[in-house]
Design a protein around this motif. Structure first.
Motif, mmCIF file in Angstrom:
data_model
loop_
_atom_site.group_PDB
_atom_site.id
_atom_site.type_symbol
_atom_site.label_atom_id
_atom_site.label_comp_id
_atom_site.label_asym_id
_atom_site.label_seq_id
_atom_site.Cartn_x
_atom_site.Cartn_y
_atom_site.Cartn_z
ATOM 1 N N THR A 114 0.796 -1.230 0.000
ATOM 2 C CA THR A 114 0.000 0.000 0.000
ATOM 3 C C THR A 114 0.826 1.277 0.000
ATOM 4 N N SER A 115 2.075 1.210 0.455
ATOM 5 C CA SER A 115 2.839 2.440 0.674
ATOM 6 C C SER A 115 4.325 2.228 0.394
ATOM 7 N N GLU A 116 5.058 3.321 0.386
ATOM 8 C CA GLU A 116 6.511 3.263 0.280
ATOM 9 C C GLU A 116 7.137 3.921 1.503
ATOM 10 N N THR A 117 8.303 3.441 1.887
ATOM 11 C CA THR A 117 8.974 3.941 3.077
ATOM 12 C C THR A 117 9.756 5.209 2.750
ATOM 13 N N VAL A 118 9.485 6.290 3.470
ATOM 14 C CA VAL A 118 10.203 7.546 3.293
ATOM 15 C C VAL A 118 11.476 7.528 4.144
ATOM 16 N N TYR A 119 11.345 7.198 5.414
ATOM 17 C CA TYR A 119 12.502 6.989 6.276
ATOM 18 C C TYR A 119 12.092 6.135 7.463
ATOM 19 N N THR A 120 13.073 5.560 8.132
ATOM 20 C CA THR A 120 12.833 4.777 9.336
ATOM 21 C C THR A 120 13.494 5.472 10.517
ATOM 22 N N GLY A 121 13.034 5.130 11.724
ATOM 23 C CA GLY A 121 13.603 5.809 12.879
ATOM 24 C C GLY A 121 13.142 5.236 14.200
ATOM 25 N N TYR A 122 13.189 6.097 15.223
ATOM 26 C CA TYR A 122 12.885 5.702 16.592
ATOM 27 C C TYR A 122 11.845 6.658 17.167
ATOM 28 N N VAL A 123 10.962 6.116 17.987
ATOM 29 C CA VAL A 123 9.934 6.943 18.609
ATOM 30 C C VAL A 123 10.557 7.733 19.756
ATOM 31 N N GLY A 124 10.265 9.010 19.818
ATOM 32 C CA GLY A 124 10.777 9.862 20.885
ATOM 33 C C GLY A 124 9.689 10.757 21.446
ATOM 34 N N GLY A 125 9.867 11.178 22.698
ATOM 35 C CA GLY A 125 8.902 12.067 23.333
ATOM 36 C C GLY A 125 9.390 12.511 24.698
#
Length: 245
Positions: free
Chosen positions: A82-93
């Motif tokens: 359904t989609s393409e990956t723009v970038y990957t990363g880590y959840v932060g808050g």
């Protein structure tokens, strides 16, 4: 003398005819966008269109240049169907223990870029922490307990909007399912943050399993009261789905 009078009368008559035709032309164009009599006499190649209808909005199935982006929380790759990956990363808050630490989680890229011209020594800052799964009491996700939470920014082409729907596993008719999973949020004894739809097959950052206790994610469950039971069930975890259209 008679010839001059005749020519003058002819000019007047012709001018009146043009005026009548021009008036009829405007009225006809306002109705139908063109005057067949005027077109026959003078070619009809007008440079303006009157009252032309607006282009209809794009309907489902018409791709055009439409696209929409969303974050897939808990996975570092997007759904290739359904989609393409723009970038990957880590959840932060913000930290669960710091008041005002921030309620909006971010998907931080794996490769950050810094602007050294904006670096200033001293003064107060707003800290951001990595996220961890707190799932030791939720057996389906217990294998990622204390692991750092990953994410991916996804682009769905040919669609113009996305929405996370809590307490559902399926999308409404005409919508495309991007992914589904478990609704996760903050512990009721901690400072709160936004709810996230974590993928039903969550990943942790490779090699991360130490408890650092920064931004913490817990499974969300229903609590009866103002939330009607039934249809909701007290203590039952809430599912979620991300849909696009």
């Amino acid at each position: 003398m008679k010839m001059m009078v005749f020519k003058g009368a002819s000019i007047v008559v012709f001018s009146l005819c043009l005026l009548i035709l021009n008036t009829a032309k405007g009225e006809e164009e306002n109705k139908n966008g063109g005057n067949p009599v005027w077109n026959f006499l003078f070619g009809g190649k007008e440079t303006h269109t009157y009252n032309s209808p607006l282009k209809p909005p794009m309907t489902t199935g018409e791709s055009g240049n439409a696209s929409t982006a969303y974050v897939r929380w808990g996975r570092d790759v997007c759904n290739p169907d359904t989609s393409e990956t723009v970038y990957t990363g880590y959840v932060g808050g913000g930290s669960h223990a710091h008041k005002g630490g921030g309620t909006n989680p971010l998907c931080l890229p794996e490769t950050p870029e810094y602007d050294d011209t904006l670096t200033v020594n001293g003064g107060s800052r707003s800290p951001i922490f990595g996220a961890e799964y707190e799932t030791n009491t939720y057996s389906p996700f217990s294998y990622v307990h204390d692991s750092d939470t990953v994410c991916a920014l996804c682009l769905a082409r040919g669609r113009s909007t996305t929405s996370m729907i809590p307490a559902k596993r399926t999308c409404p008719p005409g919508w495309t399912k991007e992914y589904g999973g478990l609704l996760m949020g903050s512990h009721n004894g901690h400072y709160g943050h936004d709810f996230l739809c974590i993928d039903r097959n969550p990943q942790g950052r490779s090699g991360s399993s130490a408890s650092k206790d920064g931004f913490l994610l817990y499974a969300v469950e229903g609590t009866c009261g103002s939330l009607p039971c039934p249809p909701y069930v007290s203590g039952k975890e809430i599912s979620c789905v991300v849909c696009s259209r």
